[in-house]
Write an enzyme that holds these catalytic residues in place. Structure first.
Site, PDB file in Angstrom:
ATOM      1  N   LYS A  61       1.046 -10.424  -1.686  1.00 49.57           N
ATOM      2  CA  LYS A  61       2.125 -10.676  -2.647  1.00 49.57           C
ATOM      3  C   LYS A  61       2.994 -11.866  -2.236  1.00 49.57           C
ATOM      4  CE  LYS A  61       2.131  -6.195  -4.853  1.00 49.57           C
ATOM      5  NZ  LYS A  61       1.059  -5.493  -4.092  1.00 49.57           N
TER       6      LYS A  61
HETATM    7  C1  LIG Z   1      -0.096  -4.921  -4.665  1.00 52.14           C
HETATM    8  C2  LIG Z   1      -1.262  -4.666  -3.773  1.00 52.14           C
HETATM    9  C3  LIG Z   1      -2.565  -4.438  -4.285  1.00 52.14           C
HETATM   10  C4  LIG Z   1      -2.851  -4.364  -5.756  1.00 52.14           C
HETATM   11  O1  LIG Z   1      -2.678  -5.585  -6.414  1.00 52.14           O
HETATM   12  P1  LIG Z   1      -2.592  -5.648  -8.028  1.00 52.14           P
HETATM   13  O2  LIG Z   1      -2.225  -7.037  -8.326  1.00 52.14           O
HETATM   14  O3  LIG Z   1      -1.505  -4.671  -8.380  1.00 52.14           O
HETATM   15  O4  LIG Z   1      -3.899  -5.220  -8.565  1.00 52.14           O
HETATM   16  C5  LIG Z   1      -3.603  -4.268  -3.383  1.00 52.14           C
HETATM   17  N1  LIG Z   1      -3.388  -4.273  -2.061  1.00 52.14           N
HETATM   18  C6  LIG Z   1      -2.166  -4.474  -1.520  1.00 52.14           C
HETATM   19  C7  LIG Z   1      -2.000  -4.446  -0.035  1.00 52.14           C
HETATM   20  C8  LIG Z   1      -1.059  -4.679  -2.356  1.00 52.14           C
HETATM   21  O5  LIG Z   1       0.158  -4.867  -1.814  1.00 52.14           O
END
Ligand SMILES: *Cc1c(COP(=O)(O)O)cnc(C)c1O
Length: 470
Positions: free
Chosen positions: A113
């Protein structure tokens, strides 16, 4: 470039307005009017670019109302070796069985993120300063999203962050990550309740239109368009690292929850990046795996949402999914309104007649993983010399191994580092030492800043009001 809503009832808007938006006023999600098309000569030229140069080329196609020099400056300050651990930003490595892993988790909070949030933080500050505006972000987190937002927005001018989290429900690492921030514009609020209670408080504040307007309340959730566009960049970067020429195709396997990450892959593919398949890997919360196998979308209720050992994928419905279905229906806003009316009434919808298109035209495939699969994959990758991977990335590797076709190159996106999930790593691989970036040694011993409040929206509003009046 203008942006339209999937529900068709919002006037087209420029990038810098869409950047600050959550849902469109008509309840839809914003998307560009069309996807820019990358021809062979451009793709060839992009192959030699550094990550920030590539990011500029791609984002400038979407952010057409930000002057080039300003955009370049925002991007050059975002994608640095200092923030992301190496000049490559998202290096790709190969496991012993040939599956590749693209590292996206070397930013400040050790999860992918950061790739988008760090850009958003700088872009928000720029757009707000230009408009002479202020923004107060109110969010709820069970861990990853809140910390990525706080690290992206700490110290930014014109922005405050009020982040609600359920008291005592996050890991000590996650608590330390957020609560040790001493920046004056970051406000951690621990709510005596569950994550759902935190979300309800955010909704209650959002629904108070007068309060929301008076205090410039906004959000940064996963439906934000600025996050998606920043994520498009690493699909191009990963493709170039995994191939020698643009005649080759690559598949991406993406640990998926809210469909934000893989939605960016869909857009990269629509732009002309030679992606063979986009493989959605889910955990036990398999609403997306079910859709890509059957064409039936069946959002779950809260009671039917499992708490798993890949917690960032524990979702009941995939909030970005509407963007893909909009394209799948030939951008038919009336049909989207009808389909999401079904979703809203707790049912779902059946697009099984579109399965051939979903698989062939759009290249989607999927798989799901269980707690046992995840532990086995972590242990196996570790024993075969691939290092320690986190539980979400393990879901991706497990599914990639399962669906891989002869001659297919698969790049798995690494969505977090093992250091964030030590307990599951120990359960999988025994008493190994889980490496932690040097900057985070001793994190749990730092002083923490948080105020604990009862589960009550009015008290949270009072805190926001009094903080902003200071
Ligand atoms: C947010 C997240 C996901 C999922 O991502 P999306 O964009 O919601 O599909 C997967 N793994 C981790 C570690 C995350 O923080």
């Amino acid at each position: 470039m203008k942006y339209i809503s999937t529900r068709g009832a919002t006037a087209p808007k420029p990038f810098s307005e869409v950047l600050l938006m959550g849902l469109a006023p008509d309840g839809g999600l914003m998307l560009p009017e069309h996807y820019p098309q990358i021809d062979a000569a451009t793709l060839q030229q992009w192959r030699g670019l550094s990550y920030p140069e590539l990011a500029f080329e791609i984002i400038s196609l979407f952010a057409t109302d930000i002057p080039a020099a300003d955009l370049r400056n925002i991007i050059n300050r975002t994608y640095t070796a200092e923030i992301f651990g190496s000049a490559e930003i998202t290096p790709v490595r190969t496991l012993s069985d040939g599956i590749k892993i693209q590292a996206l988790s070397n930013g400040p909070t050790l999860a992918f993120k950061d790739m988008a949030m760090q850009f958003l933080g700088n872009a928000f500050e720029y757009v707000l300063a230009k408009a002479g505006r202020q923004l107060n972000i109110l969010g709820a987190t069970s861990g990853d999203t809140g910390s990525a937002a706080e690290y992206a927005l700490r110290g930014k001018k014109g922005i405050n962050v009020f982040m609600l989290s359920p008291e005592g429900k996050m890991s000590s690492f996650q608590r330390a990550q957020m609560f040790s921030l001493q920046d004056a514009n970051i406000h951690n609020i621990a709510v005596q309740g569950m994550f759902d209670d935190c979300q309800d408080i955010v909704k209650a504040v959002q629904n108070d239109a007068a309060f929301k307007a008076q205090h410039h309340i906004g959000t940064v959730n996963s439906i934000n368009w600025g996050r998606i566009v920043a994520q498009v960049v690493y699909y191009f970067a990963g493709y170039f690292k995994a191939t020698e020429t643009n005649a080759q195709k690559v598949s991406f396997c993406v640990p998926s929850g809210n469909f934000g990450n893989i939605c960016a892959g869909h857009i990269a593919r629509q732009m002309g990046l030679p992606i063979r398949r986009l493989i959605a890997a889910t955990n036990e919360n398999d609403v997306l795996d079910e859709f890509f196998k059957t064409g039936v979308y069946r959002p779950r209720t809260a009671e039917h949402t499992h708490v798993t050992s890949s917690p960032s994928m524990d979702i009941s419905k995939a909030s970005n999914f509407e963007r893909f279905v909009f394209d799948l229906t030939g951008r038919n806003a009336a049909q989207i309104r009808a389909l999401w009316a079904e979703v809203g009434s707790g049912k779902g919808f059946d697009l099984s007649e579109k399965l051939p298109e979903i698989h062939e035209k759009y290249g989607f495939a999927s798989g799901r993983s269980s707690h046992r699969n995840r532990l086995d994959t972590i242990a196996d990758v570790y024993r075969s010399g691939g290092g320690l991977i986190d539980p979400h990335t393990a879901d991706g590797i497990q599914v990639a191994r399962e669906v891989r076709q002869a001659g297919e190159t698969i790049v798995c996106l690494e969505t977090a580092l093992a250091a964030k999930f030590e307990d599951t790593i120990h359960e999988a691989a025994g008493s190994v030492t889980v490496p932690r970036p040097a900057a985070l040694e001793g994190l749990e011993q730092l002083p923490q800043r948080v105020q604990t409040v009862p589960n009550n929206a009015d008290i949270v509003k009072t805190i926001i009001r009094e903080t902003l009046e200071k």
